[in-house]
Design a protein around this motif. Structure first.
Motif, PDB file in Angstrom:
ATOM      1  N   GLU A  30     -30.813  -8.288  11.459  1.00 39.23           N
ATOM      2  CA  GLU A  30     -30.955  -7.803  12.846  1.00 39.23           C
ATOM      3  C   GLU A  30     -31.089  -6.279  12.869  1.00 39.23           C
ATOM      4  OE1 GLU A  30     -27.346  -9.475  12.320  1.00 39.23           O
ATOM      5  OE2 GLU A  30     -28.960 -10.791  11.658  1.00 39.23           O
ATOM      6  N   LYS A  31     -30.254  -5.601  12.089  1.00 35.06           N
ATOM      7  CA  LYS A  31     -30.315  -4.134  12.048  1.00 35.06           C
ATOM      8  C   LYS A  31     -31.646  -3.676  11.468  1.00 35.06           C
ATOM      9  CE  LYS A  31     -25.419  -3.005  11.739  1.00 35.06           C
ATOM     10  NZ  LYS A  31     -24.385  -2.327  10.940  1.00 35.06           N
ATOM     11  N   HIS A  33     -34.487  -5.263  11.603  1.00 37.94           N
ATOM     12  CA  HIS A  33     -35.551  -5.473  12.590  1.00 37.94           C
ATOM     13  C   HIS A  33     -35.478  -4.477  13.740  1.00 37.94           C
ATOM     14  CE1 HIS A  33     -37.530  -8.746  10.655  1.00 37.94           C
ATOM     15  NE2 HIS A  33     -36.402  -9.416  10.532  1.00 37.94           N
ATOM     16  N   ASP A  34     -34.274  -4.011  14.065  1.00 40.46           N
ATOM     17  CA  ASP A  34     -34.131  -2.991  15.111  1.00 40.46           C
ATOM     18  C   ASP A  34     -34.779  -1.674  14.692  1.00 40.46           C
ATOM     19  OD1 ASP A  34     -32.821  -4.653  16.838  1.00 40.46           O
ATOM     20  OD2 ASP A  34     -30.818  -3.898  16.377  1.00 40.46           O
ATOM     21  N   PHE A  35     -34.551  -1.289  13.419  1.00 37.66           N
ATOM     22  CA  PHE A  35     -35.118  -0.042  12.906  1.00 37.66           C
ATOM     23  C   PHE A  35     -35.080  -0.058  11.389  1.00 37.66           C
ATOM     24  CE2 PHE A  35     -34.969   4.163  11.115  1.00 37.66           C
ATOM     25  CZ  PHE A  35     -35.950   4.847  11.819  1.00 37.66           C
ATOM     26  N   HIS A  36     -36.194   0.284  10.764  1.00 35.59           N
ATOM     27  CA  HIS A  36     -36.214   0.500   9.318  1.00 35.59           C
ATOM     28  C   HIS A  36     -37.283   1.529   8.989  1.00 35.59           C
ATOM     29  CE1 HIS A  36     -39.091  -2.836   9.875  1.00 35.59           C
ATOM     30  NE2 HIS A  36     -39.755  -2.264   8.897  1.00 35.59           N
ATOM     31  N   THR A  77     -26.754   1.631   6.300  1.00 39.53           N
ATOM     32  CA  THR A  77     -26.504   2.436   7.497  1.00 39.53           C
ATOM     33  C   THR A  77     -26.078   3.862   7.138  1.00 39.53           C
ATOM     34  OG1 THR A  77     -25.885   0.443   8.692  1.00 39.53           O
ATOM     35  CG2 THR A  77     -25.230   2.533   9.680  1.00 39.53           C
TER      36      THR A  77
END
Length: 113
Positions: A30-31, A33-36, A77
């Motif tokens: 999920e993280k 897909h939110d931003f990479h 992160t």
């Protein structure tokens, strides 16, 4: 074991120089897909840290999708999980470098661009 580190600025310069960058993001899907981190010369992999930690327990199981002959920049992160994953991968002869400060530092650096 000494793991190499790269700063967000060094990574940005590599990407700007059109160098091929292999990035392994060990955060939850999920993280990711939110931003990479992405770009035209970036091969981005999202393999959760637990999967990497499981490699440590397996005797002869390697992750087939990751190349052993190229540098892999590992991120999460803040850099803590990436460092642990890099240690596991390094012991399996992967050429790994950790993005200092992780995605948090990357986003901060992008604000200066």
């Amino acid at each position: 074991m000494n793991i190499k580190l790269t700063t967000p600025e060094e990574l940005f310069q590599k990407m700007s120089a059109h160098e091929k960058v292999i990035l392994l993001d060990v955060r939850a899907e999920e993280k990711y897909h939110d931003f990479h981190i992405d770009g035209p010369n970036v091969d981005s992999y999202n393999i959760h840290k637990e999967e990497i930690f499981n490699l440590e327990k397996a005797e002869d199981l390697d992750n087939e999708s990751l190349p052993k002959d190229k540098e892999i920049i590992v991120t999460c992160t803040t850099g803590n999980s990436a460092t642990k994953c890099a240690n596991v991968l390094s012991e399996r002869n992967y050429n790994v470098t950790v993005l200092e400060g992780g995605i948090t530092a990357w986003k901060e650096y992008l604000k200066t661009k």
